[in-house]
Design a protein around this motif. Sequence first.
Motif, short mmCIF file in Angstrom:
data_model
loop_
_atom_site.label_atom_id
_atom_site.label_comp_id
_atom_site.label_asym_id
_atom_site.label_seq_id
_atom_site.Cartn_x
_atom_site.Cartn_y
_atom_site.Cartn_z
N SER A 137 0.85 -1.18 0.00
CA SER A 137 0.00 0.00 0.00
C SER A 137 0.89 1.24 0.00
O SER A 137 2.09 1.15 -0.25
CB SER A 137 -0.95 -0.02 1.20
OG SER A 137 -1.93 1.01 1.08
N TRP A 138 0.30 2.38 0.29
CA TRP A 138 1.01 3.67 0.26
C TRP A 138 0.55 4.51 1.44
O TRP A 138 -0.66 4.59 1.72
CB TRP A 138 0.68 4.38 -1.05
CG TRP A 138 1.42 5.66 -1.32
CD1 TRP A 138 2.51 5.81 -2.13
CD2 TRP A 138 1.11 6.98 -0.83
NE1 TRP A 138 2.91 7.14 -2.17
CE2 TRP A 138 2.05 7.87 -1.37
CE3 TRP A 138 0.12 7.49 0.01
CZ2 TRP A 138 2.05 9.24 -1.10
CZ3 TRP A 138 0.11 8.86 0.30
CH2 TRP A 138 1.07 9.72 -0.27
N ASP A 258 -4.45 3.07 -8.26
CA ASP A 258 -5.04 4.37 -7.95
C ASP A 258 -4.31 5.11 -6.84
O ASP A 258 -4.67 6.24 -6.50
CB ASP A 258 -6.52 4.22 -7.58
CG ASP A 258 -7.41 4.05 -8.80
OD1 ASP A 258 -7.07 4.63 -9.85
OD2 ASP A 258 -8.42 3.33 -8.71
N LEU A 259 -3.27 4.50 -6.27
CA LEU A 259 -2.48 5.17 -5.25
C LEU A 259 -1.47 6.12 -5.90
O LEU A 259 -1.12 5.95 -7.07
CB LEU A 259 -1.74 4.13 -4.40
CG LEU A 259 -2.63 3.28 -3.49
CD1 LEU A 259 -1.84 2.13 -2.88
CD2 LEU A 259 -3.24 4.15 -2.39
N PRO A 260 -1.00 7.12 -5.16
CA PRO A 260 0.00 8.03 -5.73
C PRO A 260 1.24 7.28 -6.20
O PRO A 260 1.59 6.22 -5.66
CB PRO A 260 0.32 8.96 -4.55
CG PRO A 260 -0.90 8.91 -3.70
CD PRO A 260 -1.40 7.51 -3.80
N LYS A 274 -6.42 7.78 -9.17
CA LYS A 274 -7.46 8.58 -8.53
C LYS A 274 -6.93 9.40 -7.36
O LYS A 274 -7.45 10.48 -7.07
CB LYS A 274 -8.60 7.69 -8.06
CG LYS A 274 -9.40 7.05 -9.19
CD LYS A 274 -10.50 6.14 -8.66
CE LYS A 274 -11.28 5.49 -9.79
NZ LYS A 274 -12.34 4.57 -9.28
N LYS A 275 -5.91 8.91 -6.69
CA LYS A 275 -5.41 9.60 -5.51
C LYS A 275 -4.16 10.45 -5.79
O LYS A 275 -3.50 10.89 -4.86
CB LYS A 275 -5.13 8.58 -4.40
CG LYS A 275 -6.39 7.88 -3.91
CD LYS A 275 -6.11 6.95 -2.76
CE LYS A 275 -7.40 6.26 -2.29
NZ LYS A 275 -7.16 5.33 -1.15
N THR A 276 -3.85 10.67 -7.04
CA THR A 276 -2.70 11.49 -7.37
C THR A 276 -2.90 12.93 -6.92
O THR A 276 -4.03 13.42 -6.85
CB THR A 276 -2.42 11.47 -8.89
OG1 THR A 276 -1.24 12.26 -9.15
CG2 THR A 276 -3.58 12.05 -9.68
N GLU A 277 -1.81 13.60 -6.60
CA GLU A 277 -1.88 15.01 -6.22
C GLU A 277 -1.53 15.92 -7.39
O GLU A 277 -1.46 17.14 -7.24
CB GLU A 277 -0.94 15.26 -5.03
CG GLU A 277 -1.39 14.51 -3.78
CD GLU A 277 -0.49 14.70 -2.60
OE1 GLU A 277 0.70 15.01 -2.79
OE2 GLU A 277 -0.95 14.52 -1.46
N ASP A 321 -10.04 22.58 0.82
CA ASP A 321 -9.73 21.31 0.16
C ASP A 321 -8.35 21.40 -0.49
O ASP A 321 -8.21 21.82 -1.63
CB ASP A 321 -10.80 21.00 -0.90
CG ASP A 321 -10.70 19.58 -1.44
OD1 ASP A 321 -9.60 19.00 -1.38
OD2 ASP A 321 -11.72 19.06 -1.93
N LEU A 323 -6.24 19.06 -1.52
CA LEU A 323 -6.02 18.19 -2.68
C LEU A 323 -6.61 18.81 -3.94
O LEU A 323 -5.96 18.83 -5.00
CB LEU A 323 -6.61 16.82 -2.43
CG LEU A 323 -6.36 15.75 -3.50
CD1 LEU A 323 -4.87 15.56 -3.73
CD2 LEU A 323 -7.02 14.44 -3.11
N ARG A 327 -4.26 20.21 -7.17
CA ARG A 327 -4.55 19.71 -8.51
C ARG A 327 -4.92 20.85 -9.44
O ARG A 327 -4.49 20.90 -10.60
CB ARG A 327 -5.69 18.69 -8.46
CG ARG A 327 -5.32 17.35 -7.86
CD ARG A 327 -6.56 16.50 -7.69
NE ARG A 327 -6.27 15.13 -7.26
CZ ARG A 327 -7.19 14.27 -6.84
NH1 ARG A 327 -8.46 14.65 -6.77
NH2 ARG A 327 -6.85 13.05 -6.48
#
Length: 338
Positions: A137-138, A258-260, A274-277, A321, A323, A327
């Motif tokens: 995981s991350w 979908d993790l960074p 999906k979870k990228t910054e 927010d 994040l 983005r």
Amino acid sequence: MVISKKLNDTFQAVKTHVNNTYNSVDASGAAMVIIQNNEIVAENYWGNHSKEKDARPVREDTQFHVASVRKSYIGFAVAFAVHNGYIASIDDKVTTYLPTLDADLLNGTTIRHLLTHTHGLREVDGEIDREFAAGQSWAYRGINISLLTQIVKETTVKTVSEILNEHVFQPLGFTETGWYAQQTDKLAEVIKDTNDPIWKTHASTDGDEMNMYISARELAKWGYLHLKQGFINGEQIINSEIIELATSLQSPNTIDVDLPQNGFLWFVKDLPAKKTEIGEFVPKSSYQILGYTGVAVLVIPEHDVVAVRMFNSFGSPDGFDYLADIRAFGDTVMECLS
């Protein structure tokens, strides 16, 4: 490092975005610098070093606390150690270089895991604990940074700051980048409600503590050094392989897509995640590093652009927010290029 300045209005929307963020967080000052096609094309400064009456205005030589942006410098030091053979492979176990650590607890954790936030370790009450199996995981924790700085020192017999000073800061004439043990009039205060000393200067200037301050223009030049693969003003200052190691995708393929995704601590844009910054419209092979004080460096090789924003806020206020904001920073840069 010499970069000519030719300001224009191409990135006016980014200026507006940074100004809006500045007015949305608890900060007394902000800055923005953008380099495109080997020229500084945007440079703006807002506010003062603190909320005190008659505080020094933010200007070109103002140095902001960069928080986790320092990790890109630590990543460089690790890449330097790998390139020069001090570290044989990032897939080596951490215990190969730090043999006094608990091998059962580390359980196959590699340098790659440390560099990509996939190590699964955390520190609880001064003790190392395991949160999840390495590579599964991350999670953004601080223990990996401590271990990496130790590995650099053990293998190269130099501190992170010594490596950076010798191979980057001195050759490029950087005088507004470094780790500080004492306050100076050029260091902007971190605006915070807590008295946590971690956000102040620190006795150690080895590069292992969160006391790094940088001016907006030199942070942009740091990004530019990476953009140009170490080739600056007609000279190969840094071996391009070091830069390539640091900024290319290094995350293990065992984590969820979908993790960074990370290089040597840099966030990199590769597969959609999906979870990228990094903003949705920022192209593949771009990379970014962020700090808790709102600081960000975004490098977009496809468009020959480096974009830097800086604030002196301690985290984000309730309801903000972060994040979405970071983005939008990258996506606004891309809107200006379209």
